[in-house]
Design a protein around this motif. Structure first.
Motif: not given
Length: 65
Positions: A13-38
Motif C-alpha cells: 500500500e505504501l509503494a502504491e501511495i508513493a507511485r500515485e504521488i510520484e505520478n501526480e495522479s493524486v488530487s490535491v483534495d486527497i493528498l493530505a489523506e494519502k500522506v497521513k496514511r503513508a
C-alpha cells in the motif's frame, strides 16, 4: 491501523501511495489523506521490523547460549 495488517500488505500500500504521488495522479483534495496514511504505514512497518529484529536477536542468543 487495522489489527490484521501484515508487513507485506502495508509495504504494498505504501509503494502504491508513493507511485500515485510520484505520478501526480493524486488530487490535491486527497493528498493530505494519502500522506497521513503513508506516515501511518511507515510507522507500522518500522515497528514491525524492530519487533522482528528483537525476536531474531533473542533466538540467536538462545542458540549461542
Amino acid at each position: 491501523m487495522e489489527t490484521n495488517l501484515t508487513y507485506e500488505a502495508a509495504y504494498k500500500e505504501l509503494a502504491e501511495i508513493a507511485r500515485e504521488i510520484e505520478n501526480e495522479s493524486v488530487s490535491v483534495d486527497i493528498l493530505a489523506e494519502k500522506v497521513k496514511r503513508a506516515s501511518e504505514l511507515i510507522d507500522f512497518c518500522q515497528t514491525k521490523l524492530r519487533a522482528t529484529e528483537t525476536e531474531v536477536n533473542k533466538i540467536i542468543k538462545q542458540m549461542e547460549g
